[in-house]
Design a protein around this motif. Structure first.
Motif, PDB file in Angstrom:
ATOM      1  N   LEU A 139       0.841  -1.280  -0.072  1.00 40.00           N
ATOM      2  CA  LEU A 139       0.092   0.020  -0.044  1.00 40.00           C
ATOM      3  C   LEU A 139       0.811   1.193  -0.100  1.00 40.00           C
ATOM      4  N   LEU A 140       0.626   2.337  -0.807  1.00 40.61           N
ATOM      5  CA  LEU A 140       1.414   3.468  -0.817  1.00 40.61           C
ATOM      6  C   LEU A 140       0.588   4.766  -0.232  1.00 40.61           C
ATOM      7  N   ASN A 141      -0.538   4.629   0.139  1.00 40.82           N
ATOM      8  CA  ASN A 141      -1.266   5.592   0.819  1.00 40.82           C
ATOM      9  C   ASN A 141      -1.736   5.581   1.869  1.00 40.82           C
ATOM     10  N   GLY A 142      -1.221   4.804   2.767  1.00 42.23           N
ATOM     11  CA  GLY A 142      -1.477   4.681   4.244  1.00 42.23           C
ATOM     12  C   GLY A 142      -1.800   3.134   4.660  1.00 42.23           C
ATOM     13  N   LEU A 198       2.036  12.820   4.548  1.00 46.66           N
ATOM     14  CA  LEU A 198       1.120  11.719   4.012  1.00 46.66           C
ATOM     15  C   LEU A 198      -0.283  11.960   3.640  1.00 46.66           C
ATOM     16  N   ARG A 199      -0.560  13.461   3.545  1.00 46.12           N
ATOM     17  CA  ARG A 199      -1.692  13.693   2.983  1.00 46.12           C
ATOM     18  C   ARG A 199      -1.771  13.749   1.619  1.00 46.12           C
ATOM     19  N   THR A 200      -0.423  13.585   1.356  1.00 46.87           N
ATOM     20  CA  THR A 200      -0.129  13.789  -0.307  1.00 46.87           C
ATOM     21  C   THR A 200      -0.498  12.636  -0.816  1.00 46.87           C
ATOM     22  N   TYR A 201      -1.198  12.477  -2.162  1.00 49.92           N
ATOM     23  CA  TYR A 201      -1.534  11.271  -2.677  1.00 49.92           C
ATOM     24  C   TYR A 201      -0.433  10.741  -3.516  1.00 49.92           C
ATOM     25  N   ILE A 202      -0.358   9.517  -3.230  1.00 51.82           N
ATOM     26  CA  ILE A 202       0.696   8.743  -4.134  1.00 51.82           C
ATOM     27  C   ILE A 202       0.340   8.186  -5.406  1.00 51.82           C
ATOM     28  N   PRO A 203       0.489   8.264  -6.641  1.00 50.71           N
ATOM     29  CA  PRO A 203       0.044   7.758  -7.717  1.00 50.71           C
ATOM     30  C   PRO A 203       0.533   6.345  -8.010  1.00 50.71           C
ATOM     31  N   PRO A 204      -0.279   5.631  -8.578  1.00 46.80           N
ATOM     32  CA  PRO A 204      -0.028   4.395  -9.051  1.00 46.80           C
ATOM     33  C   PRO A 204       1.612   4.152  -9.392  1.00 46.80           C
ATOM     34  N   LYS A 205       1.992   2.859  -8.693  1.00 50.38           N
ATOM     35  CA  LYS A 205       3.459   2.901  -9.072  1.00 50.38           C
ATOM     36  C   LYS A 205       3.864   2.415 -10.427  1.00 50.38           C
ATOM     37  N   ASN A 206       5.071   2.909 -10.970  1.00 51.51           N
ATOM     38  CA  ASN A 206       5.337   2.400 -12.417  1.00 51.51           C
ATOM     39  C   ASN A 206       6.159   1.182 -11.994  1.00 51.51           C
ATOM     40  N   TRP A 207       5.611  -0.114 -12.356  1.00 51.71           N
ATOM     41  CA  TRP A 207       6.373  -1.358 -12.127  1.00 51.71           C
ATOM     42  C   TRP A 207       7.110  -1.626 -13.254  1.00 51.71           C
TER      43      TRP A 207
END
Lengths: 302, 222
Positions: free
Chosen positions: B156-159, B195-204
């Protein structure tokens, strides 16, 4: 503004909404779904259809949701990111919309370790936050994640989960804010047994102005026995059942424990209705759909 | 370091059984540090195999050798004569070492003697923990130098997910919730708001999803 679903319509009218839950069968038997539909129809505004919950393989939530649509009962299709990468996610959302599914609940999903096939590889290509954002972007921009213009974009009412009982507590409100920002229209919470903590979470959410931006449906699960209460307390991740609840269930003889469970559930619903910022209730009567009608009627909800 | 754990002796016996002369080749870097494939482990395994095969009355010759690094040709070269003398090499290096040997000794049998586990550290004596997945696109700056891609069971990247309670991961009570650690650390650093910042989908694409990766350093190509 046009409502995306009947659940959306109910909530936007300010009516206290009721959602139920339907777990698809471990098999291809449509009759199991039909039986649950009969038990729930008329008592709830919409029904969550779980997506391989607890990582146990079941009939897909899309197919089971389509059975509900055919029967005139509105589904909230649950979708987890555990089993699908972003390609499958977008494709399944389009397919679901074409089948008449209008509500989606975006989840991470229970880890496969808890399921019947722990050897499976999980996906988690995107997280639940990005699932919410993906559905919202498809709906509001008409484009898929690559920016491609879709021929008829799915227009869904978007739900997300919140667990006020998980830790760290202070972060739970930030996470809720993030989910709203990502595009969540409604929230269904983890089962509420610890009212004190729930009240505190709602208060903090209100202070942040979040309850104005999203419809929050408080989750309840009627306890069927003291054994179930203990099991949920000790074995189910993210569950918070205070000792008083266990004591109360233990305090009545076995035959009356189910009634006691329903009483506790009714009391919780009564409190939720009084609470500012709560827009409805999500009744998760796990493999006990018979109880839903009784709870809804006794609570005076329908 | 890259960590590894010894394969069960039964499995190893099954692997080497068809051969008469076996070279057990240790590696003196990562697997030595995690007690899986250094010279001590080579010696222990050699004794165990000799003992195991004596009972079966088979005639088997075991040679022991450890080189500094099995992933580098200049060290691999030191093992060339030993490899030539034997029917098979049982490598106690990580998977990279095993494959480096196979690339160098095209006609020789190379067998793995350990299970390569992860990129990690020795957190406490005898306890190794995974810290990095080598995803090729490091985001540690955002997460207070704690990697959720590796250390959160759901990447998980957003919490944290709803299963995090009392700082423990729902998947394993012995594993701390990575997100709990991230939040604690950023709180201590006065940076929780980040951590309020949104993290977009990871580039795998930079990870294994893009197929086996290659690192090219033009400035070092001869």
């Amino acid at each position: 503004m046009k409502a995306f679903s009947r659940l959306h319509e109910t909530l936007s009218r300010g009516e206290f909404a009721v959602t139920g839950e339907c777990g698809p069968p471990r098999g291809a038997n449509k009759e199991v779904i039909n039986k649950k539909i009969k038990l729930l129809n008329g008592f709830v505004d919409a029904v969550n259809v779980t997506d391989n919950q607890t990582a146990i393989v079941r009939m897909s939530s899309i197919a089971a949701s389509a059975h509900l649509v055919a029967a005139g009962l509105e589904p909230v299709m649950q979708m987890v990111v555990r089993d699908r990468n972003r390609i499958a996610i977008q494709s399944d959302i389009m397919g679901a919309y074409s089948l008449g599914i209008r509500n989606i609940l975006c989840l991470s999903g229970d880890h496969q370790k808890f399921g019947s096939q722990p050897d499976a590889m999980n996906v988690f290509d995107i997280d639940s936050m990005n699932l919410i954002r993906t559905v919202r972007n498809m709906r509001d921009t008409g484009k898929d994640m690559s920016g491609f213009d879709l021929d008829t974009a799915p227009q869904m009412f978007i739900g997300a989960a919140a667990n006020p009982f998980a830790d760290p507590f202070e972060y739970r409100v930030i996470r809720l804010a993030k989910k709203i920002d990502a595009g969540a229209d409604f929230i269904q919470t983890q089962c509420i047994y610890n009212m004190e903590r729930f009240r505190e979470w709602i208060r903090l959410s209100r202070e942040e102005g979040l309850t104005e931006k999203v419809y929050i449906l408080g989750g309840v699960t009627p306890l069927r026995s003291a054994g179930m209460a203990r099991y949920m307390k000790n074995k189910v991740a993210g569950m918070d059942i205070p000792d008083e609840i266990i004591k109360r269930m233990d305090g009545v003889d076995k035959k009356s424990q189910a009634d006691e469970g329903i009483q506790i559930c009714l009391e919780t619903i009564r409190e939720l209705r009084e609470l500012k910022g709560v827009a409805g209730v999500h009744i998760m009567a796990i493999e006990w759909e018979e109880a839903v009608g009784q709870i809804v009627q006794q609570a005076g909800l329908k | 370091m890259i960590t590894a754990s010894p394969k069960p002796i039964k499995e190893i016996i099954g692997l080497v059984e068809p051969y008469q002369k076996i070279l057990i080749l240790g590696c003196g870097t990562c697997v030595k540090t995690c007690f899986a494939g250094g010279e001590d482990e080579v010696a222990v395994l050699a004794s165990a195999l000799r003992l195991g095969f004596k009972k079966k009355a088979g005639s088997i010759q075991i040679e022991e050798m450890t080189i500094e690094r099995q992933c580098e040709n200049e060290f691999i070269q030191e093992a060339a004569a030993g490899v030539a003398r034997n029917d098979a090499v049982l490598s106690l290096a990580c998977g990279a070492g095993v494959q480096a040997l196979a690339k160098r000794f095209v006609k020789d049998v190379v067998l793995p003697g350990v299970n390569t586990t992860f990129i990690g550290i020795q957190e406490r004596p005898g306890i190794f923990t995974e810290e990095c997945s080598g995803c090729g696109n490091c985001g540690l700056a955002v997460f207070g130098a704690i990697c959720p891609v590796t250390r959160c069971a759901k990447k998980l990247l957003n919490g944290p997910c709803g299963g995090s309670q009392k700082g423990v991961c729902e998947v394993n009570p012995d594993t701390p919730c990575a997100w709990h650690l991230i939040i604690e650390r950023l709180t201590a650093l006065g940076r929780l708001d980040s951590l309020r910042t949104y993290i977009p989908p990871k580039n795998w694409n930079t990870s294994l999803s893009g197929g086996p990766r290659k690192l090219i350093r033009e400035d070092h190509i001869l």
